[in-house]
Motif scaffolding. Structure first.
Motif, PDB file in Angstrom:
ATOM      1  N   ARG A 178      36.352  33.487  18.894  1.00  0.00           N
ATOM      2  CA  ARG A 178      35.540  33.985  17.782  1.00  0.00           C
ATOM      3  C   ARG A 178      36.386  34.702  16.739  1.00  0.00           C
ATOM      4  NH1 ARG A 178      31.132  35.581  22.181  1.00  0.00           N
ATOM      5  NH2 ARG A 178      29.795  33.743  22.028  1.00  0.00           N
ATOM      6  N   ASP A 179      37.505  35.273  17.162  1.00  0.00           N
ATOM      7  CA  ASP A 179      38.411  35.942  16.229  1.00  0.00           C
ATOM      8  C   ASP A 179      39.432  34.981  15.627  1.00  0.00           C
ATOM      9  OD1 ASP A 179      37.124  38.320  16.640  1.00  0.00           O
ATOM     10  OD2 ASP A 179      38.621  39.156  18.008  1.00  0.00           O
ATOM     11  N   ASP A 180      39.301  33.697  15.938  1.00  0.00           N
ATOM     12  CA  ASP A 180      40.177  32.650  15.399  1.00  0.00           C
ATOM     13  C   ASP A 180      41.635  32.840  15.811  1.00  0.00           C
ATOM     14  OD1 ASP A 180      40.533  30.257  14.045  1.00  0.00           O
ATOM     15  OD2 ASP A 180      41.077  31.259  12.171  1.00  0.00           O
ATOM     16  N   LEU A 181      41.844  33.332  17.030  1.00  0.00           N
ATOM     17  CA  LEU A 181      43.200  33.501  17.544  1.00  0.00           C
ATOM     18  C   LEU A 181      43.638  32.323  18.408  1.00  0.00           C
ATOM     19  CD1 LEU A 181      43.027  37.299  18.423  1.00  0.00           C
ATOM     20  CD2 LEU A 181      44.081  36.238  16.428  1.00  0.00           C
ATOM     21  N   CYS A 182      42.727  31.410  18.673  1.00  0.00           N
ATOM     22  CA  CYS A 182      43.045  30.167  19.355  1.00  0.00           C
ATOM     23  C   CYS A 182      41.942  29.173  19.039  1.00  0.00           C
ATOM     24  CB  CYS A 182      43.196  30.370  20.865  1.00  0.00           C
ATOM     25  SG  CYS A 182      41.676  30.849  21.706  1.00  0.00           S
ATOM     26  N   ASP A 183      42.170  27.913  19.361  1.00  0.00           N
ATOM     27  CA  ASP A 183      41.166  26.868  19.136  1.00  0.00           C
ATOM     28  C   ASP A 183      40.594  26.325  20.439  1.00  0.00           C
ATOM     29  OD1 ASP A 183      41.546  26.956  16.325  1.00  0.00           O
ATOM     30  OD2 ASP A 183      43.332  25.708  16.535  1.00  0.00           O
ATOM     31  N   ILE A 184      41.351  26.446  21.498  1.00  0.00           N
ATOM     32  CA  ILE A 184      40.922  26.037  22.839  1.00  0.00           C
ATOM     33  C   ILE A 184      41.318  27.142  23.799  1.00  0.00           C
ATOM     34  CG2 ILE A 184      41.210  24.340  24.697  1.00  0.00           C
ATOM     35  CD1 ILE A 184      42.161  22.347  22.500  1.00  0.00           C
ATOM     36  N   ALA A 185      40.445  27.451  24.745  1.00  0.00           N
ATOM     37  CA  ALA A 185      40.768  28.474  25.752  1.00  0.00           C
ATOM     38  C   ALA A 185      40.494  27.926  27.142  1.00  0.00           C
ATOM     39  CB  ALA A 185      39.959  29.742  25.522  1.00  0.00           C
ATOM     40  N   ILE A 186      41.494  28.024  28.002  1.00  0.00           N
ATOM     41  CA  ILE A 186      41.356  27.702  29.420  1.00  0.00           C
ATOM     42  C   ILE A 186      41.154  29.035  30.127  1.00  0.00           C
ATOM     43  CG2 ILE A 186      42.365  26.463  31.358  1.00  0.00           C
ATOM     44  CD1 ILE A 186      42.105  24.818  28.736  1.00  0.00           C
ATOM     45  N   ALA A 187      39.947  29.270  30.647  1.00  0.00           N
ATOM     46  CA  ALA A 187      39.612  30.608  31.137  1.00  0.00           C
ATOM     47  C   ALA A 187      38.948  30.557  32.501  1.00  0.00           C
ATOM     48  CB  ALA A 187      38.694  31.310  30.140  1.00  0.00           C
ATOM     49  N   GLY A 188      39.292  31.508  33.342  1.00  0.00           N
ATOM     50  CA  GLY A 188      38.671  31.582  34.661  1.00  0.00           C
ATOM     51  C   GLY A 188      39.415  32.541  35.556  1.00  0.00           C
ATOM     52  N   ALA A 189      39.427  32.262  36.843  1.00  0.00           N
ATOM     53  CA  ALA A 189      40.070  33.174  37.792  1.00  0.00           C
ATOM     54  C   ALA A 189      40.317  32.488  39.124  1.00  0.00           C
ATOM     55  CB  ALA A 189      39.199  34.412  38.012  1.00  0.00           C
ATOM     56  N   SER A 190      41.203  33.096  39.890  1.00  0.00           N
ATOM     57  CA  SER A 190      41.543  32.602  41.233  1.00  0.00           C
ATOM     58  C   SER A 190      41.876  33.783  42.122  1.00  0.00           C
ATOM     59  CB  SER A 190      42.751  31.648  41.135  1.00  0.00           C
ATOM     60  OG  SER A 190      43.133  31.187  42.415  1.00  0.00           O
ATOM     61  N   ASP A 191      41.499  33.684  43.378  1.00  0.00           N
ATOM     62  CA  ASP A 191      41.862  34.737  44.336  1.00  0.00           C
ATOM     63  C   ASP A 191      41.906  34.166  45.744  1.00  0.00           C
ATOM     64  OD1 ASP A 191      42.751  37.322  43.905  1.00  0.00           O
ATOM     65  OD2 ASP A 191      40.769  38.132  43.475  1.00  0.00           O
ATOM     66  N   CYS A 192      42.854  34.669  46.527  1.00  0.00           N
ATOM     67  CA  CYS A 192      42.999  34.281  47.937  1.00  0.00           C
ATOM     68  C   CYS A 192      43.284  35.530  48.758  1.00  0.00           C
ATOM     69  CB  CYS A 192      44.137  33.274  48.099  1.00  0.00           C
ATOM     70  SG  CYS A 192      43.849  31.700  47.305  1.00  0.00           S
ATOM     71  N   MET A 193      42.255  36.337  48.950  1.00  0.00           N
ATOM     72  CA  MET A 193      42.420  37.589  49.679  1.00  0.00           C
ATOM     73  C   MET A 193      42.031  37.477  51.151  1.00  0.00           C
ATOM     74  SD  MET A 193      41.249  40.365  46.768  1.00  0.00           S
ATOM     75  CE  MET A 193      41.610  41.782  47.838  1.00  0.00           C
ATOM     76  N   VAL A 194      41.913  36.261  51.660  1.00  0.00           N
ATOM     77  CA  VAL A 194      41.636  36.094  53.089  1.00  0.00           C
ATOM     78  C   VAL A 194      42.957  36.226  53.840  1.00  0.00           C
ATOM     79  CG1 VAL A 194      40.556  34.681  54.853  1.00  0.00           C
ATOM     80  CG2 VAL A 194      39.749  34.538  52.500  1.00  0.00           C
TER      81      VAL A 194
END
Length: 411
Positions: A178-194
């Protein structure tokens, strides 16, 4: 509802969870309310001896030439991101200097590597540890490795708000767009706390279910018999772009990310505010940004951990906010367990799929609804067909973090 050029579209989804590698097996298992918890031999001798693990994960499935260099959480992030980018029909080889961003969250980063290498240091000395320990362990490395793997030259960064990390990453990505700092964003998360240390630490706090004899029935969000969450692992990644850009390349969005908000409880490190004021305010702020009201909400993917405090407090917040409209409410943690920092991203992806399919998944193991949640329109037993215009995904985390994402149906 929000309209205009700055709407953010979700054009790709990638999931790696205990229900399977890929969005399709995860979605099917969640809709079937099939619990994935099972006895975990790696946890033998601890007070809790079960978890939710990703099945059939091996190095051959991991993108890149040197998967052995990565911690498990980075491998999962790479898998989920590859699926999301392919799902969005994007060719990373053509990106070059295209303004693409990577924003990934995690609660613990490469904790598996850290525990393994620390054990080697204690038992076999300095010479036994790997020179790749820090590149695998540092929390930002999933974002860094993903930028390398996908040829991303825009911003890449890591978010850490405990179990809200994934939602925070998606919210941050939407702001960059929305601030026009990128045109595509790959966003999310990962965790392996087992891991043994994480399991022991959560057990010591009294946060984990102790149903060692029936692990498949252990994760029970909003149920009267709940006794704690089930430790899990996973990754969820979304591809986000401005709706006008998605339309220009004739992409078909799953949904629109119309509103986001984050608040802090300012109450306690490991306990939510007793009245849920922070979560309440985050929902209101996310709705305000979406140009919506509580009456517009058709579905809520709740944080729903299966702990005594969280479910009671969250149910109270949802009951007050939606007393007159009763949107459908579900928690994926009955099926998937608690994927920690990845939970907000995985559940955001499931919320997007819920909108796209017009189908509200049930909550696994929810047989007797807790009195505090009886006014909620909980999805029980089987997935429920439902036409939806607006759905919320709510996340909370240690430290008093709250993050809420408001997704609108793609037109």
């Amino acid at each position: 509802m929000k309209s205009g050029l700055k709407r953010v579209a979700v054009t790709g989804v990638g999931l790696v969870t205990p229900a399977g590698i890929g969005a399709t097996p995860t979605w099917k298992t969640v809709c079937a309310a099939r619990a994935t918890a099972a006895t975990d031999q790696d946890l033998a001798g601890l007070p809790v001896t079960f978890s939710c693990r990703i099945p059939n994960l091996d190095a051959a499935t991991i993108p890149g030439q040197t998967p052995w260099r990565h911690d498990r959480y980075t491998r999962l992030a790479l898998l989920a991101a590859r699926e999301a980018v392919a799902d969005a029909n994007m060719d990373t080889s053509s990106w070059g200097d295209t303004r693409v961003a990577v924003i990934l969250g995690s609660a613990a980063g490469g904790i598996t590597t850290y525990e393994q290498q620390h054990a080697k240091l204690l038992t076999a000395g300095y010479g036994s540890i790997s020179p790749l320990t820090l590149p695998a362990f540092l929390p930002n490395m999933a974002a860094g490795q993903l930028a390398i793997e996908l040829n991303v030259r825009g911003p890449s960064l890591h978010t850490a708000t405990a179990c809200a990390s994934g939602a925070t990453a998606i919210m941050t990505a939407s702001q960059l767009l929305r601030d026009d700092l990128c045109d595509i964003a790959i966003a999310g998360a990962s965790d392996c706390m087992v891991t043994r240390m994480c399991t022991a630490a959560f057990a010591k706090m009294g946060a984990l279910s102790r149903r060692n004899r029936e692990p498949e029935a252990a994760s029970r969000p909003f149920d009267t018999e709940r006794d704690g969450f089930v430790l899990s692992e996973g990754a969820g990644v979304l591809v986000l772009e401005r709706s006008a850009d998605a339309a220009a390349r004739r992409a078909r969005p799953y949904a629109m990310l119309d509103g986001c908000a984050a608040t802090s409880d300012a109450h306690a490190v490991t306990a939510p505010d007793p009245e849920g004021q922070g979560l309440h305010r985050a929902i209101q702020l996310a709705l305000a940004e979406a140009g919506a009201t509580a009456g517009d909400v058709d579905h809520v993917n709740a944080h729903g951990t299966g702990t005594l405090l969280n479910d009671r407090i969250e149910a109270g917040v949802l009951s007050r906010l939606f007393a007159e409209t009763a949107p459908s409410v579900t928690s994926a943690k009955g099926t998937l367990g608690h994927t920690m920092g990845a939970a907000g991203a995985i559940e955001a992806a499931l919320t997007v799929l819920t909108l796209g399919h017009g189908l509200a998944p049930p909550t696994a193991n929810l047989t007797t609804v807790d009195p505090a949640a009886r006014s909620l329109n909980l999805v029980l037993g089987a997935a429920r067909p439902q036409r939806m215009g607006l759905a919320l995904s709510a996340s909370s985390g240690f430290g008093g973090h709250n993050a809420v994402l408001a997704f609108g149906r793609a037109e």
